[in-house]
Design a protein around this motif. Sequence first.
Motif, PDB file in Angstrom:
ATOM      1  N   THR A  74      -6.414 -25.025   5.134  1.00 49.85           N
ATOM      2  CA  THR A  74      -6.522 -26.380   4.603  1.00 49.85           C
ATOM      3  C   THR A  74      -7.816 -27.034   5.053  1.00 49.85           C
ATOM      4  N   TYR A  75      -8.515 -27.661   4.111  1.00 50.79           N
ATOM      5  CA  TYR A  75      -9.689 -28.478   4.427  1.00 50.79           C
ATOM      6  C   TYR A  75      -9.249 -29.925   4.244  1.00 50.79           C
ATOM      7  N   HIS A  76      -9.354 -30.707   5.297  1.00 53.15           N
ATOM      8  CA  HIS A  76      -8.872 -32.092   5.309  1.00 53.15           C
ATOM      9  C   HIS A  76      -9.986 -33.039   4.878  1.00 53.15           C
ATOM     10  N   LEU A  77      -9.839 -33.591   3.695  1.00 53.24           N
ATOM     11  CA  LEU A  77     -10.815 -34.551   3.191  1.00 53.24           C
ATOM     12  C   LEU A  77     -10.578 -35.896   3.862  1.00 53.24           C
ATOM     13  N   ARG A  78     -11.640 -36.677   4.031  1.00 50.11           N
ATOM     14  CA  ARG A  78     -11.525 -37.992   4.660  1.00 50.11           C
ATOM     15  C   ARG A  78     -12.338 -39.010   3.872  1.00 50.11           C
ATOM     16  N   GLY A  79     -11.877 -40.249   3.912  1.00 49.35           N
ATOM     17  CA  GLY A  79     -12.596 -41.337   3.279  1.00 49.35           C
ATOM     18  C   GLY A  79     -13.627 -41.942   4.213  1.00 49.35           C
ATOM     19  N   PRO A  80     -14.488 -42.811   3.692  1.00 47.60           N
ATOM     20  CA  PRO A  80     -15.538 -43.399   4.510  1.00 47.60           C
ATOM     21  C   PRO A  80     -15.009 -44.183   5.714  1.00 47.60           C
ATOM     22  N   GLU A  81     -13.862 -44.829   5.567  1.00 47.61           N
ATOM     23  CA  GLU A  81     -13.308 -45.585   6.692  1.00 47.61           C
ATOM     24  C   GLU A  81     -12.951 -44.644   7.846  1.00 47.61           C
ATOM     25  N   GLN A  82     -12.353 -43.521   7.518  1.00 46.79           N
ATOM     26  CA  GLN A  82     -12.003 -42.539   8.548  1.00 46.79           C
ATOM     27  C   GLN A  82     -13.261 -41.975   9.200  1.00 46.79           C
ATOM     28  N   LEU A  83     -14.270 -41.669   8.413  1.00 45.39           N
ATOM     29  CA  LEU A  83     -15.500 -41.090   8.952  1.00 45.39           C
ATOM     30  C   LEU A  83     -16.245 -42.089   9.826  1.00 45.39           C
ATOM     31  N   GLY A  84     -16.210 -43.349   9.455  1.00 46.92           N
ATOM     32  CA  GLY A  84     -16.882 -44.378  10.233  1.00 46.92           C
ATOM     33  C   GLY A  84     -16.412 -44.421  11.668  1.00 46.92           C
ATOM     34  N   ARG A  85     -15.154 -44.134  11.882  1.00 40.41           N
ATOM     35  CA  ARG A  85     -14.589 -44.126  13.236  1.00 40.41           C
ATOM     36  C   ARG A  85     -15.296 -43.109  14.132  1.00 40.41           C
ATOM     37  N   PHE A  86     -15.751 -42.025  13.567  1.00 41.61           N
ATOM     38  CA  PHE A  86     -16.377 -40.968  14.359  1.00 41.61           C
ATOM     39  C   PHE A  86     -17.761 -41.371  14.892  1.00 41.61           C
ATOM     40  N   PHE A  87     -18.300 -42.479  14.408  1.00 38.14           N
ATOM     41  CA  PHE A  87     -19.599 -42.963  14.873  1.00 38.14           C
ATOM     42  C   PHE A  87     -19.463 -44.121  15.857  1.00 38.14           C
ATOM     43  N   ALA A  88     -18.265 -44.337  16.367  1.00 35.22           N
ATOM     44  CA  ALA A  88     -18.038 -45.428  17.329  1.00 35.22           C
ATOM     45  C   ALA A  88     -18.986 -45.290  18.513  1.00 35.22           C
ATOM     46  N   GLY A  89     -19.627 -46.385  18.886  1.00 41.51           N
ATOM     47  CA  GLY A  89     -20.533 -46.386  20.030  1.00 41.51           C
ATOM     48  C   GLY A  89     -21.932 -45.885  19.725  1.00 41.51           C
ATOM     49  N   LEU A  90     -22.198 -45.485  18.485  1.00 38.13           N
ATOM     50  CA  LEU A  90     -23.523 -45.017  18.083  1.00 38.13           C
ATOM     51  C   LEU A  90     -24.162 -46.046  17.152  1.00 38.13           C
ATOM     52  N   ASP A  91     -25.468 -46.054  17.111  1.00 40.74           N
ATOM     53  CA  ASP A  91     -26.190 -46.912  16.169  1.00 40.74           C
ATOM     54  C   ASP A  91     -26.451 -46.107  14.905  1.00 40.74           C
ATOM     55  N   LEU A  92     -25.911 -46.559  13.758  1.00 40.77           N
ATOM     56  CA  LEU A  92     -26.138 -45.844  12.510  1.00 40.77           C
ATOM     57  C   LEU A  92     -27.569 -46.047  12.032  1.00 40.77           C
ATOM     58  N   VAL A  93     -28.183 -44.953  11.632  1.00 41.08           N
ATOM     59  CA  VAL A  93     -29.521 -44.989  11.053  1.00 41.08           C
ATOM     60  C   VAL A  93     -29.375 -45.421   9.594  1.00 41.08           C
TER      61      VAL A  93
END
Length: 110
Positions: free
Chosen positions: A58-77
Amino acid sequence: MLLGVLGHFGDDDEVASLIGRVMAAVAPGSYLVIAHGSSTSEGLMEAARQYREGGAETYHLRGPEQLGRFFAGLDLVPPGLVPVPQWRSDSGADPGPAEAYSYCAVGRVR
């Protein structure tokens, strides 16, 4: 660079923990790059279903809200978390389909 890799992990907390451990080990000024298949695309969701029914993992697709969580504490370029064709796109290039199949972002460690 985690390009198309995180979909092999189904648990968002596990992914966040994995990324947290990796980012804790890198120097300030380092970058995290993620590209990930999107659950916002009906076509990709159907392709993932057929892939899974064919016996593949299984490949688990994710939406932008879910992916955004993975950048917590980082500055997005800039431009941030966007569909792949919109990340630093060439103004004369074809933007691709209106439906986003994958999202991507680059985050910088403070």
